[in-house]
Design a protein around this motif. Sequence first.
Motif, PDB file in Angstrom:
ATOM      1  N   ALA A 152       0.591  -1.504  -0.203  1.00 31.80           N
ATOM      2  CA  ALA A 152      -0.411  -0.194  -0.069  1.00 31.80           C
ATOM      3  C   ALA A 152       1.076   1.354  -0.185  1.00 31.80           C
ATOM      4  O   ALA A 152       0.337   2.490   0.170  1.00 31.80           O
ATOM      5  N   MET A 153       1.798   1.726  -0.256  1.00 31.35           N
ATOM      6  CA  MET A 153       2.839   2.508  -0.550  1.00 31.35           C
ATOM      7  C   MET A 153       2.223   2.997  -1.447  1.00 31.35           C
ATOM      8  O   MET A 153       3.090   4.792  -1.507  1.00 31.35           O
ATOM      9  N   TRP A 154       1.403   3.093  -2.358  1.00 31.34           N
ATOM     10  CA  TRP A 154       1.068   4.136  -3.420  1.00 31.34           C
ATOM     11  C   TRP A 154      -0.089   5.028  -2.848  1.00 31.34           C
ATOM     12  O   TRP A 154       1.145   6.762  -2.655  1.00 31.34           O
ATOM     13  N   VAL A 155       0.078   4.829  -2.290  1.00 32.89           N
ATOM     14  CA  VAL A 155      -0.779   6.005  -1.572  1.00 32.89           C
ATOM     15  C   VAL A 155      -0.705   6.934  -0.779  1.00 32.89           C
ATOM     16  O   VAL A 155      -0.116   8.245  -0.464  1.00 32.89           O
ATOM     17  N   HIS A 156       0.626   5.949   0.802  1.00 33.93           N
ATOM     18  CA  HIS A 156       1.661   6.440   1.557  1.00 33.93           C
ATOM     19  C   HIS A 156       2.384   7.740   0.535  1.00 33.93           C
ATOM     20  O   HIS A 156       2.603   8.806   1.446  1.00 33.93           O
ATOM     21  N   ARG A 157       2.924   7.099  -0.568  1.00 32.86           N
ATOM     22  CA  ARG A 157       3.899   8.389  -1.021  1.00 32.86           C
ATOM     23  C   ARG A 157       3.086   9.553  -2.105  1.00 32.86           C
ATOM     24  O   ARG A 157       3.480  10.108  -2.234  1.00 32.86           O
ATOM     25  N   LEU A 158       1.917   9.430  -2.929  1.00 37.87           N
ATOM     26  CA  LEU A 158       0.865   9.827  -3.496  1.00 37.87           C
ATOM     27  C   LEU A 158      -0.191  10.633  -3.293  1.00 37.87           C
ATOM     28  O   LEU A 158      -0.035  11.702  -3.267  1.00 37.87           O
ATOM     29  N   GLY A 159      -0.740  10.355  -2.010  1.00 40.79           N
ATOM     30  CA  GLY A 159      -1.824  10.150  -1.496  1.00 40.79           C
ATOM     31  C   GLY A 159      -3.508  10.085  -2.411  1.00 40.79           C
ATOM     32  O   GLY A 159      -3.014   9.287  -3.436  1.00 40.79           O
ATOM     33  N   PRO A 160      -4.438  10.312  -2.094  1.00 33.20           N
ATOM     34  CA  PRO A 160      -5.601   9.458  -2.040  1.00 33.20           C
ATOM     35  C   PRO A 160      -5.406  10.284  -4.053  1.00 33.20           C
ATOM     36  O   PRO A 160      -5.640   8.774  -4.279  1.00 33.20           O
ATOM     37  N   GLU A 161      -5.951  10.414  -4.204  1.00 39.88           N
ATOM     38  CA  GLU A 161      -6.161  11.396  -5.571  1.00 39.88           C
ATOM     39  C   GLU A 161      -5.124  10.667  -6.980  1.00 39.88           C
ATOM     40  O   GLU A 161      -5.730   9.869  -7.657  1.00 39.88           O
ATOM     41  N   ARG A 162      -3.940  10.983  -6.685  1.00 41.72           N
ATOM     42  CA  ARG A 162      -2.567  10.071  -7.678  1.00 41.72           C
ATOM     43  C   ARG A 162      -2.414   9.280  -7.027  1.00 41.72           C
ATOM     44  O   ARG A 162      -2.387   8.111  -8.196  1.00 41.72           O
ATOM     45  N   ALA A 163      -2.545   8.449  -6.521  1.00 46.35           N
ATOM     46  CA  ALA A 163      -2.520   7.311  -6.284  1.00 46.35           C
ATOM     47  C   ALA A 163      -4.269   6.596  -6.717  1.00 46.35           C
ATOM     48  O   ALA A 163      -3.761   5.497  -7.354  1.00 46.35           O
ATOM     49  N   LYS A 164      -5.094   6.934  -6.457  1.00 45.27           N
ATOM     50  CA  LYS A 164      -5.924   6.167  -7.903  1.00 45.27           C
ATOM     51  C   LYS A 164      -6.418   6.383  -9.111  1.00 45.27           C
ATOM     52  O   LYS A 164      -6.317   5.101  -9.590  1.00 45.27           O
ATOM     53  N   ARG A 165      -5.526   7.237  -9.408  1.00 44.62           N
ATOM     54  CA  ARG A 165      -5.433   7.327 -10.675  1.00 44.62           C
ATOM     55  C   ARG A 165      -4.958   6.035 -11.447  1.00 44.62           C
ATOM     56  O   ARG A 165      -4.527   5.497 -12.532  1.00 44.62           O
ATOM     57  N   ILE A 166      -3.397   5.990 -10.137  1.00 45.07           N
ATOM     58  CA  ILE A 166      -2.654   4.564 -11.102  1.00 45.07           C
ATOM     59  C   ILE A 166      -3.897   3.023 -10.403  1.00 45.07           C
ATOM     60  O   ILE A 166      -3.525   2.525 -11.443  1.00 45.07           O
ATOM     61  N   MET A 167      -4.261   2.953  -9.209  1.00 47.64           N
ATOM     62  CA  MET A 167      -4.559   1.890  -9.060  1.00 47.64           C
ATOM     63  C   MET A 167      -6.247   1.367  -9.835  1.00 47.64           C
ATOM     64  O   MET A 167      -6.544   0.636  -9.256  1.00 47.64           O
ATOM     65  N   PHE A 168      -6.882   2.669 -10.710  1.00 51.58           N
ATOM     66  CA  PHE A 168      -8.367   2.366 -11.405  1.00 51.58           C
ATOM     67  C   PHE A 168      -7.504   2.273 -12.866  1.00 51.58           C
ATOM     68  O   PHE A 168      -8.547   1.747 -13.779  1.00 51.58           O
ATOM     69  N   THR A 169      -6.127   2.628 -13.198  1.00 48.60           N
ATOM     70  CA  THR A 169      -5.863   2.314 -14.674  1.00 48.60           C
ATOM     71  C   THR A 169      -5.526   0.998 -14.420  1.00 48.60           C
ATOM     72  O   THR A 169      -4.754   0.543 -15.467  1.00 48.60           O
ATOM     73  N   GLY A 170      -4.141   0.591 -13.533  1.00 50.24           N
ATOM     74  CA  GLY A 170      -2.891  -0.338 -13.657  1.00 50.24           C
ATOM     75  C   GLY A 170      -1.876   0.309 -14.832  1.00 50.24           C
ATOM     76  O   GLY A 170      -0.880  -0.707 -15.451  1.00 50.24           O
ATOM     77  N   ASP A 171      -2.389   1.551 -15.292  1.00 52.97           N
ATOM     78  CA  ASP A 171      -0.888   2.260 -15.559  1.00 52.97           C
ATOM     79  C   ASP A 171       0.072   2.177 -15.327  1.00 52.97           C
ATOM     80  O   ASP A 171       0.501   2.348 -14.385  1.00 52.97           O
ATOM     81  N   ARG A 172       1.155   1.831 -16.334  1.00 47.96           N
ATOM     82  CA  ARG A 172       2.472   2.311 -15.933  1.00 47.96           C
ATOM     83  C   ARG A 172       2.746   3.520 -16.715  1.00 47.96           C
ATOM     84  O   ARG A 172       2.416   4.059 -17.838  1.00 47.96           O
ATOM     85  N   ILE A 173       4.128   3.862 -15.552  1.00 46.41           N
ATOM     86  CA  ILE A 173       3.988   4.894 -15.282  1.00 46.41           C
ATOM     87  C   ILE A 173       5.638   5.163 -15.789  1.00 46.41           C
ATOM     88  O   ILE A 173       6.373   4.796 -15.159  1.00 46.41           O
ATOM     89  N   GLY A 174       6.372   6.184 -17.009  1.00 51.63           N
ATOM     90  CA  GLY A 174       7.606   6.674 -16.899  1.00 51.63           C
ATOM     91  C   GLY A 174       8.405   7.251 -15.731  1.00 51.63           C
ATOM     92  O   GLY A 174       7.858   7.796 -14.461  1.00 51.63           O
ATOM     93  N   GLY A 175       9.801   6.994 -15.586  1.00 49.15           N
ATOM     94  CA  GLY A 175      10.662   7.684 -14.466  1.00 49.15           C
ATOM     95  C   GLY A 175      10.233   9.123 -14.235  1.00 49.15           C
ATOM     96  O   GLY A 175      10.687   9.353 -13.634  1.00 49.15           O
ATOM     97  N   ALA A 176      10.219   9.824 -15.787  1.00 55.43           N
ATOM     98  CA  ALA A 176       9.878  11.042 -15.640  1.00 55.43           C
ATOM     99  C   ALA A 176       8.233  11.883 -14.650  1.00 55.43           C
ATOM    100  O   ALA A 176       8.622  12.688 -14.124  1.00 55.43           O
TER     101      ALA A 176
END
Length: 286
Positions: A152-176
Motif C-alpha cells: 500500500a505504499m502508493w497511497v502513502h507516497r502519492l496521496g489519495p487522488e494520484r494513487a487512485k489514478r494509478i490503481m484505477f487504471t493499472g497504467d505504467r508510468i515512466g521515470g519522469a
Amino acid sequence: MAKVLYERDGRIGRITLNRPEVMNAIDDDLPRELMQAVQEADADRRVHVMVLSGAGRAFCAGYDLAHYAQDPDNVITQDMPWDPMQDYQFMWANTQAFMSLFRAMKPVICKVHGFAVAGGSDIALCSDLVVMGEGAEIGYMPVRVWGCPTTAMWVHRLGPERAKRIMFTGDRIGGAEAAEMGLVLKAVPDDRLDAETEALADRIATVPINQLAMQKMVINSAIEAQVQQTQRLATVFDGITRHSPEGLNFKARAETVGWKQAVRERDEGTFDWSRNRPFDTANAPD
C-alpha cells in the motif's frame, strides 16, 4: 545460486536482486533472501547506507506468473472454497520481507532501471529513496485483475487522488512522470542512473549511523501505524482478487493460453474477465 546478492563496499551495503533470466521476478525464495540481506547490512556497523538494485535488464518485473498464474499446482491460488487466512499468511510474510527495507535502521536507496512493476513496485516503494532512470517504468498492472498492492505504499507516497489514478487504471508510468508526481525522489537520464545513485549514497555514507537511524525513525513514525493498518486490509484484498470469479477466470485463462497472452489481454483491456471471454469489439460491454 543466490537469488539476492549482498556485499559490503566500504560504507555501502549493496543488495542485488539476482534472477536476471526472468527480470528478477519474485518467487518463493526471493522475499526471504532479500530480508536476510537487509538484516545483514543493518547489523554491520561498517555499513551506513544500502543500495538496492536488480541484475540484468530490469529492477523487478513482479511476481513470477509463469509459476503463480500458469502452474495449476502452485499454492497462491487455492481450490474453492479457499482459506483466506492461509493466503493471508503467505502474502503477509512476503509483505513484511519487503517492509524490512522500510524498517531497517539504515537508509535504503533503490535504483530502478527497466521496470519496477507489480510486486517489483512493492519492493522499490518500501525503500527510503528511489532513483529511476527516465526510460524505466513503474506500475501495478494486476489492479486490473488478480492483485492489490499489499504494501500500500502508493497511497502513502502519492496521496489519495494520484494513487487512485494509478490503481484505477493499472497504467505504467515512466521515470519522469513518477518523479513529477512525487512517487520517487528523482528521475535521471538512463546513462546517469549509476552515477546519480552513487553520488547520493556517498553523500549519505558520510553521516554517522546513529544520526541516520534517528532521522529515519522520526520520519517513519509519522506514518507507521497508518501503513500497517492499510497493509493488513490490502493483503486480505489481494487474496480476494485472486479468488474472485474474475481472478479465477484469469488464472484459468493463463493455464490455457499461457501467462504472457493472459497478461497482455488484461493490460490491454481486451478480455471480459467477469464473462470469461474476449470483449465484443462491435458492441460496448454492458
